[in-house]
Design a protein around this motif. Structure first.
Motif, short mmCIF file in Angstrom:
data_model
loop_
_atom_site.label_atom_id
_atom_site.label_comp_id
_atom_site.label_asym_id
_atom_site.label_seq_id
_atom_site.Cartn_x
_atom_site.Cartn_y
_atom_site.Cartn_z
N THR A 200 37.36 25.19 28.25
CA THR A 200 37.58 26.75 27.92
C THR A 200 38.81 27.34 28.33
O THR A 200 39.67 26.88 28.98
CB THR A 200 36.53 27.42 28.11
N SER B 289 46.78 29.20 24.82
CA SER B 289 46.20 29.89 23.80
C SER B 289 46.33 28.76 22.68
O SER B 289 45.59 28.74 21.75
CB SER B 289 46.98 31.00 23.21
N ALA C 265 43.65 26.11 23.11
CA ALA C 265 42.27 27.03 22.85
C ALA C 265 42.10 26.95 21.30
O ALA C 265 41.23 27.01 20.75
CB ALA C 265 42.17 28.32 23.75
N ALA C 266 43.18 27.49 20.79
CA ALA C 266 43.12 27.72 19.07
C ALA C 266 42.88 26.32 18.37
O ALA C 266 41.93 26.38 17.50
CB ALA C 266 44.46 28.24 18.72
N ASP D 143 41.09 23.94 20.00
CA ASP D 143 39.55 23.82 20.43
C ASP D 143 38.85 24.55 19.38
O ASP D 143 37.66 24.31 18.89
CB ASP D 143 39.16 24.32 21.66
N GLU D 144 39.17 25.87 18.90
CA GLU D 144 38.44 27.06 17.96
C GLU D 144 38.34 26.18 16.65
O GLU D 144 37.21 26.11 16.15
CB GLU D 144 39.06 28.12 18.10
N GLY E 89 35.91 23.39 16.32
CA GLY E 89 34.66 23.91 16.46
C GLY E 89 34.08 24.57 15.23
O GLY E 89 33.32 24.40 15.05
N ARG E 90 35.12 24.95 14.32
CA ARG E 90 34.84 25.56 12.97
C ARG E 90 34.67 24.04 12.12
O ARG E 90 34.24 24.59 10.95
CB ARG E 90 36.11 26.30 12.54
N ALA F 18 41.37 36.40 24.37
CA ALA F 18 40.56 35.86 23.39
C ALA F 18 40.83 36.14 21.94
O ALA F 18 40.80 35.46 21.01
CB ALA F 18 39.04 36.42 23.77
N LEU G 130 42.02 33.82 18.66
CA LEU G 130 41.23 33.78 17.34
C LEU G 130 42.38 33.92 16.42
O LEU G 130 42.49 33.50 15.34
CB LEU G 130 40.39 34.77 17.47
N ALA H 192 44.40 31.19 16.07
CA ALA H 192 43.46 30.02 15.12
C ALA H 192 43.57 30.23 13.64
O ALA H 192 43.66 29.25 12.87
CB ALA H 192 42.15 29.83 15.79
#
Length: 405
Positions: free
Chosen positions: A2, A93, A96-97, A99-100, A103-104, A389, A393, A396
């Motif tokens: 994360t 970031s 992390a983006a 990964d986001e 996940g989508r 966060a 987002l 992403a």
């Protein structure tokens, strides 16, 4: 892994226990640890890792040779005793983006790259954005080879010690030609977002800025036995010039800072023979910047003459005003504006970035994340978990809009 996990893992690297700030300087052990961290993040996500001829790291999803790639990222190095967020927030970031988006279940139609640009801050060799300047052809190999740190170690020697070939340095037009858009996320280095109550903003422009070296050469002598009238003390005109820089900047609505100084012979009981100070100046437009620097130099020469001191002024770096790509900026606003509850202000900045260096070669844009203190280049630099966060987002969403179906 994360965002929180990545942040916690990177946080101790290069941190000074006494000051609480970071000393992640180019081609040092701390820099190597940061690079190893980046490589591990890329490997853990199945990305293809490249280190280019200028020492920049690239992690690729898809084939970059296909062209029209979307790239994001920032840098991991720091100023002396800098904060945790300047640079690393954009790199963490970026992962992390990705990964986001995975996940989508997002489907990528363009290659995606995450980059860690080398030596962005210029803390060791005195020139900012060395990695991106070399790549963009704004710094030649010969110029880079002349860069020296405070201990007299040249850039080539430092690179060799870190296992990188300094003879490979130079422009990389083929790599840049593969990039269709570069979006850099960065903590805001000011309080505009905090004052407006917004978590994320879009950059419109970077002020023109540069660094000038002022060498005041006098005569070394005994501090206790030399009469004031017999002295050629370069510290006096230097001190007066520092005050003049503040006055000139205020008149022009700009900023001017003497933040670094070197003194020879640097003895408590010796009048200096040389005082070398570095001026950093920035303004909203070129005319304002020119007025400030010209005013500071004029005052410095008058003060030097009055004290029988010689003065040499050298411009060490300069970056003209950067207007980020209007079409890409508009696309970011459109993508983020689809969420009716998200207001995304547009703001300019006086801080330089790799995105600004690349802007003349590829379409670039920037996202800013709120900084509640407004402090940067200091351990007091901060951002809340919620704002980080929100930045992830937003990034992403932008990457999805640019690189996915």
């Amino acid at each position: 892994m994360t965002f929180h996990d990545m942040w916690a893992e990177l946080l101790p690297v290069g941190r000074d226990s006494a000051s609480g700030g970071y000393r992640r300087f180019a081609w040092t052990e701390a820099d190597a640890d940061c690079r190893a961290w980046f490589a591990a993040q890329a490997e853990g996500r199945g990305l293809r890792l490249e280190t280019d001829r200028n020492g920049n790291q690239w992690a690729w999803l898809g084939d970059p040779a296909a062209g029209d790639a979307v790239v994001t990222g920032s840098h991991l190095d720091s100023v002396p005793d800098g904060g945790a967020f300047d640079g690393p927030l954009g790199v963490v970031s970026a992962f992390a983006a990705l990964d986001e988006l995975r996940g989508r279940g997002a489907r990528f139609t363009r290659p995606l790259g995450i980059v860690n640009f080398g030596d962005e801050e210029g803390a060791r060799f005195g020139l900012a954005c060395v990695g991106s300047r070399l790549t963009a052809g704004l710094l030649t190999r010969e110029q880079a080879h002349r860069l020296t740190d405070g201990d007299g170690i040249t850039l080539p020697r430092a690179m060799e010690a870190a296992g990188h070939d300094p003879d490979a340095l130079g422009p990389d037009p083929e790599r840049l030609a593969r990039i269709g858009a570069f979006v850099e996320l960065h903590i805001e280095q000011g309080r505009a977002l905090d004052l407006s109550g917004d978590r994320v903003g879009i950059a419109s422009a970077i002020w023109p800025h540069g660094r000038w070296r002022f060498d005041f050469a006098g005569e070394a002598n005994h501090a206790g036995t030399t009469r004031p009238t017999d002295r050629r003390d370069p510290m006096l005109p230097y001190a007066e010039t520092v005050l003049a820089a503040r006055r000139e900047a205020e008149l022009a609505g700009a900023v001017a800072t003497f933040g670094k100084i070197a003194v020879e012979p640097n003895g408590v009981n010796a009048i200096p023979s040389l005082v070398r100070g570095w001026l950093d100046s920035r303004a909203t437009d070129q005319a304002g910047l020119d007025a400030v620097v010209a005013g500071v130099e004029k005052a410095a020469r008058a003060y030097a003459d009055a004290h029988g001191v010689d003065l040499d002024v050298v411009r060490e770096s300069f970056t003209p005003v950067v207007e980020f790509d209007h079409a890409l900026r508009g696309e970011l606003a459109r993508i983020l504006g689809r969420d009716a509850g998200l207001r995304v202000p547009v703001l300019d900045t006086g801080a330089g970035h790799d995105a600004g260096i690349l802007s003349g070669r590829v379409p670039t844009a920037m996202l800013f994340v709120r900084n509640p203190t407004g402090v940067s280049h200091s351990p007091a630099e901060s951002a809340t978990e919620d704002d980080c966060a929100a930045g992830v987002l937003a990034l992403a969403d932008v990457l999805e809009g640019l690189a996915c179906t």
